[in-house]
Design a protein around this motif. Sequence first.
Motif, mmCIF file in Angstrom:
data_model
loop_
_atom_site.group_PDB
_atom_site.id
_atom_site.type_symbol
_atom_site.label_atom_id
_atom_site.label_comp_id
_atom_site.label_asym_id
_atom_site.label_seq_id
_atom_site.Cartn_x
_atom_site.Cartn_y
_atom_site.Cartn_z
ATOM 1 N N ASP A 55 5.985 1.305 1.769
ATOM 2 C CA ASP A 55 6.203 1.444 3.244
ATOM 3 C C ASP A 55 4.917 1.359 3.885
ATOM 4 O O ASP A 55 4.839 0.742 4.813
ATOM 5 C CB ASP A 55 6.494 3.009 3.210
ATOM 6 N N LEU A 56 3.648 1.584 3.621
ATOM 7 C CA LEU A 56 2.555 1.443 4.137
ATOM 8 C C LEU A 56 2.290 -0.147 4.099
ATOM 9 O O LEU A 56 1.694 -0.460 5.263
ATOM 10 C CB LEU A 56 1.295 1.949 3.150
ATOM 11 N N ALA A 57 2.527 -0.769 3.312
ATOM 12 C CA ALA A 57 2.459 -2.399 3.372
ATOM 13 C C ALA A 57 3.220 -2.964 4.584
ATOM 14 O O ALA A 57 2.808 -4.008 5.309
ATOM 15 C CB ALA A 57 2.707 -3.200 1.819
ATOM 16 N N GLN A 58 4.684 -2.498 4.675
ATOM 17 C CA GLN A 58 5.171 -3.037 5.687
ATOM 18 C C GLN A 58 5.208 -2.556 6.998
ATOM 19 O O GLN A 58 5.502 -3.176 7.954
ATOM 20 C CB GLN A 58 6.969 -2.519 5.198
ATOM 21 N N HIS A 59 4.717 -1.320 7.053
ATOM 22 C CA HIS A 59 4.728 -0.564 8.389
ATOM 23 C C HIS A 59 3.355 -0.489 8.904
ATOM 24 O O HIS A 59 3.219 0.269 10.115
ATOM 25 C CB HIS A 59 5.655 0.562 8.542
ATOM 26 N N LEU A 60 2.439 -0.305 8.165
ATOM 27 C CA LEU A 60 0.956 0.073 8.681
ATOM 28 C C LEU A 60 0.118 -1.367 8.658
ATOM 29 O O LEU A 60 -0.443 -1.649 7.820
ATOM 30 C CB LEU A 60 0.446 1.220 7.872
#
Length: 242
Positions: A55-60
């Motif tokens: 999720d961090l890779a996709q959205h941050l």
Amino acid sequence: MAAVTRSCRPWGSLLGLFGLVSAAAAAWDLTSLRCNLGAFCECDFRPDLPGLECDLAQHLAGQHLAKALVVKALKAFVRDPAPTKPLVLSLHGWTGTGKSYVSSLLAHYLFQGGLRSPRVHHFSPVIHFPHPSHIERYKKDLKSWVQGNLTACGRSLFLFDEMDKMPPGLMEVLRPFLGSSWVVYGTNYRKAIFIFIRWLLTLGHHGRAPPRRSGALPPTAAAPRPALRAQRAGPAGPGAEG
């Protein structure tokens, strides 16, 4: 907040399916048995670090250093069955750099129920500590609240938002809980997680923060915002020089 997605994990292959079945079998351990037979406070603690990384890779976007530091600290802490001190994270940056988003993801991927979990405690200066003149009462209440929740369950997360608006001196009561002692006030707190979120003021041309009304949010920087900064706070606690 962007919707949480778990689409980047490769569950389609046979190898992935085999790993999933093996993980499910391994999960039937003493902790799982205690969760199924009755109330056990750590049942809410279900860390999903691969999901968090995804999720961090996709959205941050553009926060590679912060992401790496957060994930590294969490992996070391979660994999340690007997940590010697709690995990303390400090997230600070300009508005819009992802501080609140990251903290909500941490709650989501560490605890069942996320921010609504009974083991996740969110403190806001505007809601919980609005009057600086009541500082002594706030100190007593905060110490009692943290100690009481850690006594109920050592696997707890304490999230302190807008640290720059906290009444001066309030956080001093947390120092005993952030060090490496084994027990504080009769409470084992070594499995706790503390997250501190701080705004960074926009500096003017002469290195001074521009004037603003009391209670107003810091203005948005005209120049491109710097990356969100994440660090693991030292023994001195939040606000210490690193």
